[in-house]
Design an enzyme around this catalytic site. Structure first.
Site, short mmCIF file in Angstrom:
data_model
loop_
_atom_site.label_atom_id
_atom_site.label_comp_id
_atom_site.label_asym_id
_atom_site.label_seq_id
_atom_site.Cartn_x
_atom_site.Cartn_y
_atom_site.Cartn_z
N SER A 70 -12.96 5.37 86.97
CA SER A 70 -12.80 4.47 85.83
C SER A 70 -11.61 3.56 86.06
O SER A 70 -10.65 3.94 86.73
CB SER A 70 -12.58 5.26 84.55
OG SER A 70 -11.30 5.87 84.63
N LYS A 71 -11.69 2.38 85.46
CA LYS A 71 -10.63 1.41 85.66
C LYS A 71 -9.32 1.86 85.01
O LYS A 71 -8.28 1.29 85.26
CB LYS A 71 -11.05 0.03 85.17
CG LYS A 71 -11.32 -0.07 83.70
CD LYS A 71 -11.75 -1.48 83.35
CE LYS A 71 -12.05 -1.59 81.87
NZ LYS A 71 -12.71 -2.84 81.51
N ARG A 72 -9.39 2.89 84.19
CA ARG A 72 -8.16 3.42 83.60
C ARG A 72 -7.32 4.13 84.65
O ARG A 72 -6.11 4.29 84.49
CB ARG A 72 -8.49 4.43 82.49
CG ARG A 72 -9.05 3.77 81.27
CD ARG A 72 -9.05 4.71 80.08
NE ARG A 72 -8.69 3.96 78.91
CZ ARG A 72 -7.87 4.38 77.96
NH1 ARG A 72 -7.32 5.58 78.04
NH2 ARG A 72 -7.59 3.63 76.93
N LYS A 73 -7.97 4.60 85.71
CA LYS A 73 -7.22 5.39 86.70
C LYS A 73 -7.19 4.76 88.08
O LYS A 73 -6.36 5.11 88.89
CB LYS A 73 -7.85 6.77 86.81
CG LYS A 73 -7.88 7.50 85.50
CD LYS A 73 -7.90 8.99 85.67
CE LYS A 73 -7.65 9.66 84.33
NZ LYS A 73 -8.36 10.90 84.20
N ARG A 109 -0.06 0.15 85.89
CA ARG A 109 -0.15 1.61 86.10
C ARG A 109 0.90 2.06 87.11
O ARG A 109 1.57 3.07 86.92
CB ARG A 109 -1.54 1.97 86.63
CG ARG A 109 -2.59 2.14 85.56
CD ARG A 109 -3.82 2.84 86.12
NE ARG A 109 -4.38 2.16 87.26
CZ ARG A 109 -5.34 1.24 87.19
NH1 ARG A 109 -5.87 0.94 86.01
NH2 ARG A 109 -5.79 0.65 88.26
#
Ligand code: GLU
Length: 495
Positions: free
Chosen positions: A252-255, A467
């Site tokens: 996922s683009k969150r990680k 991030r």
């Protein structure tokens, strides 16, 4: 059998590495069998689909060398290849299902469906439509339609029994019909849903093998029923294992950066990225890890797919890309650097930002390093110049990251709105937010204009740097994350 495979991306965002992964396997199988590989654009979600996203998907796949034989830009005997241009086809097919009583009009309001869902949730039941409108008399249906009452068309699903899906990699999968919802096929705006359009198109485009991600297994019973209702033979189904983050969660683009654009921007070679994707859930019979697309196709066999979770491991990709780079001749290396960033197309958006600030071209190197490259040497000391507590900096970066995950398009004006409204919600001046952002993105307290830089860097690179910056500052512990999330939700509610 003539092999015809397809990918069917929805143009609703950045071109995802998962799309390239599925494209690679579809292309390899089709080519290895002397078949045809089709690209279809599934843009039935009128609100989220954009032309820009479609164009980026086509560009990215072509950059990777994953070229298709039929598609919206190339034409072919089974077009149009864009679902938004096929509305009439879906409407006439829905009519066939309604005639045969395999589908029905549903007039239930949003409120009724919400209440139903809540009640089912409270009772711990599977959330699904309860068949309310199935009981309507044909006369009443006609009257309500004639009166212009909003409605959708849903498919019927057996009350009980088991649906058996044959998956090429998994064998027979059994799913209880009780778990299957009476799916909406045609929305109130007359557009089809994914399920209807997908089945109708796969059939009319004579797709022989549907090779797609594992996340679609649960949709397979609906599709199977539709094939049966139409009296069509279903294609061979094969679900590829999902790509994973190193912590095994779904990629996922969150990680992780997930956009093909990110990898292109950061200077990965397309052949290295394709090679890497060819190692996801797959291994060559001779154990080779570095191979060309043509070798992959020549040796391709479904037997070599393994269903264990393939990890999208950036370290491995970097290692592989390094190998590929070292394999280039000096001349080819120089050419590839030019293709990567030192060319007119890449420089044009940067020129308006730098021309007023430049006395000699030599100045450009330091000034634009963070825009072209990735060597920012960020440390926690980089943030020391800000008169802000580390805790507050982390909060700004995390909130910004969450906000940026939600922006509908990566346009300058949208980014300005996004940051202004975040500042408003936090009750601080916009400058308080921009300081940490400048440093996170460029490694320096002052850089070229921030919003323009964000547009040039693109969404994935921007988010990856945020991030990174959060990590450099020691990361957010589980406890902190909980507190931040609570405060963030509070902000959203107050807006
Ligand atoms: N439009 C779907 C997607 O975005 C296609 C899924 C399928 O291959 O059936 O992934």
């Amino acid at each position: 059998m003539t092999v015809r495979t397809r990918i069917a991306p929805s143009p609703t965002g950045d071109p995802h590495v998962g799309t390239a992964y599925v494209a690679l396997f579809n292309l390899a199988f089709a080519r290895s069998q002397g078949g045809t590989f089709v690209l279809r654009i599934e843009d039935t979600d009128q609100v989220r689909s954009t032309k820009a996203s479609e164009q980026m998907i086509l560009d990215s796949l072509r950059w990777l060398g994953l070229d298709w034989d039929e598609g919206p830009d190339r034409g072919g005997a089974f077009g149009p290849y864009r679902q938004s241009e096929r509305s009439e086809i879906y409407r006439s097919h829905v009519e066939i299902l309604i005639e045969a009583r395999h589908a029905f009009h549903c007039f239930c309001s949003g409120e009724r469906l919400d209440e139903l869902r809540q009640a089912q949730q409270q009772r711990g039941e599977t959330q699904r439509y309860d068949g309310h409108c199935l009981a309507l008399e044909p006369g009443e249906v006609q009257r309500r339609l004639a009166a212009g009452e909003p409605s959708v068309v849903r498919m019927k699903v057996p009350e009980s029994g088991v649906c058996r899906i044959d998956d090429l990699f998994r064998g027979v999968i059994e799913i209880d019909y009780q778990q299957v919802d009476m799916q909406v096929l045609l929305k109130s705006d007359g557009m089809p849903t994914y399920h209807l359009a997908n089945v109708v198109d796969d059939h009319l485009m004579e797709i022989s093998h549907v090779i797609r991600g594992e996340e679609w297994i649960n949709s397979a019973p609906k599709h199977r029923l539709l094939y049966d209702y139409f009296g069509w033979a279903p294609p061979v189904l094969a679900h590829l294992p999902l790509l994973r983050n190193p912590d095994r969660s779904k990629l996922s683009k969150r990680k992780n950066p997930t956009s093909i654009q990110y990898y292109r921007r950061m200077g990965y070679l397309p052949e290295a990225l394709v090679n890497f994707l060819g190692l996801m859930g797959y291994s060559m019979a001779d154990g080779r890890e570095q191979f060309e697309l043509s070798d992959f196709i020549a040796a391709f066999s479904f037997e070599r797919i393994s269903l264990g979770a393939p990890v999208f491991d950036l370290e491995k990709l970097n290692w592989l890309n390094g190998n590929w780079l070292r394999g280039l001749s000096d001349g080819a290396f120089a050419d590839r650097v030019v293709q990567w960033a030192l060319n007119r197309d890449q420089l044009m958006p940067i020129v308006p930002l730098v021309r007023e600030r430049t006395e000699r071209f030599a100045d450009l190197i330091g000034m634009t390093g963070y825009l072209l490259g990735d060597n920012r040497e960020l440390t926690s000391d980089s943030f020391a110049e800000l008169s802000m507590e580390q805790e507050a900096v982390l909060e700004v970066l995390q909130f910004t990251l969450w906000r940026l995950e939600q922006v509908p398009d990566w346009e300058r004006a949208t980014l300005v709105d996004c940051m202004t409204s975040l500042a408003g919600a936090l009750g601080v001046k916009i400058r308080a937010l921009l300081g940490p952002l400048f440093i996170a993105l460029s490694g320096r307290p002052v850089a070229l204009p921030l919003y323009d830089s964000m547009v040039i860097l693109g969404s994935d690179v921007t988010r990856a740097r945020l991030r990174d910056a959060i990590d450099v500052l020691g990361g957010v512990s589980k406890k902190q994350a909980k507190r931040l999330e609570k405060r963030y939700r509070g902000l959203a509610a107050a807006e």
